[in-house]
Design an enzyme around this catalytic site. Sequence first.
Site: not given
Ligand code: 9MR
Length: 356
Positions: A169, A247, A275, A277
């Site tokens: 990101e 997402h 990722e 969903d």
């Molecule tokens: O799925 C992850 C969640 O359990 C955490 O709380 C969160 C914290 O920032 O991160 C989520 O995963 C993220 C991923 O690392 C990067 N892209 C967005 C994902 C969803 O937030």
Amino acid sequence: MVTPRSTRLRLLAIGGSLLLFTAPAVAGGQAAAAQPHPDGVPLRELGARQGIRIGAAANPFVLEKNRAYRTMLADQYGTLTAENVMKWDTLQPERGVFDWSHADALVEFARKHHQGMRGHTLLWHNQNPKWLTEGGFGPEELRSIMREHIRTVLERYRGRVYAWDVINEPFRDEGGELRPNMWLKTLGEDYIAEALKTAHEADPDARLYINEFGIEGRNAKSDALYELAKSLLDAGVPLHGIGFQSHFRVGGVPEDLAENMRRFTELGLEVTVTELDVSIGMPAGEKELRAQADDYRTVVETCLAVSGCKGVTVWGVGDADSWIPSWFPGWGAALPFDQGYAPKPAYSAMQEALGR
Ligand code: 9MR
């Protein structure tokens, strides 16, 4: 409609599905009768026949507790991504002190189940320990901390993690500007090239990615990412792939997903849906679940249609372990398995797209 990349493989997949139809799922020494068991050929197998990897984000804490989760993860997915435990705050909670226990648990699970492992993530603006974000480091010290972290992690997992989201990101949530994170503010734009070079030195065989959200269709952000990728490649920086996080909200898969992926692959990069969903406004009715299934089908078909798309990873296993409800109250039901790990229409749609 998108056509699969190989008709021959499709036919093989259809033939093979008859053979594998009845394979029972057994875990923890008990018969699987009590837990949901999807019909047909597992996604990982169908994906392999088509030449792409179907993966899921995994969490060792759920893995330990929940047998249905464990079974689905092992049976259905050919790659694992560490949902959280390879992030900086878990791996290096104190300066110079690495905790490998949780990441190792996942890597070991993957080895045991013949799964590939994607590493996530080396540099991000979230889930960093306080010692790092509040250390007040100047450029020289921060650069050395960054290099040391990358080197240590990649060397440990060399040969066991085949791809890394080196940069996660790097752009602002919207628009085409780089995100003013700690790395950019202290090291300037070069932090990206430097991180990639360091990772490549530590593991020359790993596929190195920039992973980003909101870049799935053509827009200011994906245009900026495209320009960044091109300039890195022009400068000889070891960048191999772009992660399309994906997402989505139901109905929200951009129509130009394939076209947008292709412009990156035409630069010589690979792409992966990293990722996936598809969230639904709760409660999710049958109509929404069908629409969601169409979205999953479209994404898998698109990956098959774009040569250079290496795979599709879903962000979690079932609705019970998805990040969505806690981050977006009122939204959920985003994954191909439900709260009890029974397959949803989205699961069958993925199988169909893979030519079951
Ligand atoms: O799925 C992850 C969640 O359990 C955490 O709380 C969160 C914290 O920032 O991160 C989520 O995963 C993220 C991923 O690392 C990067 N892209 C967005 C994902 C969803 O937030």
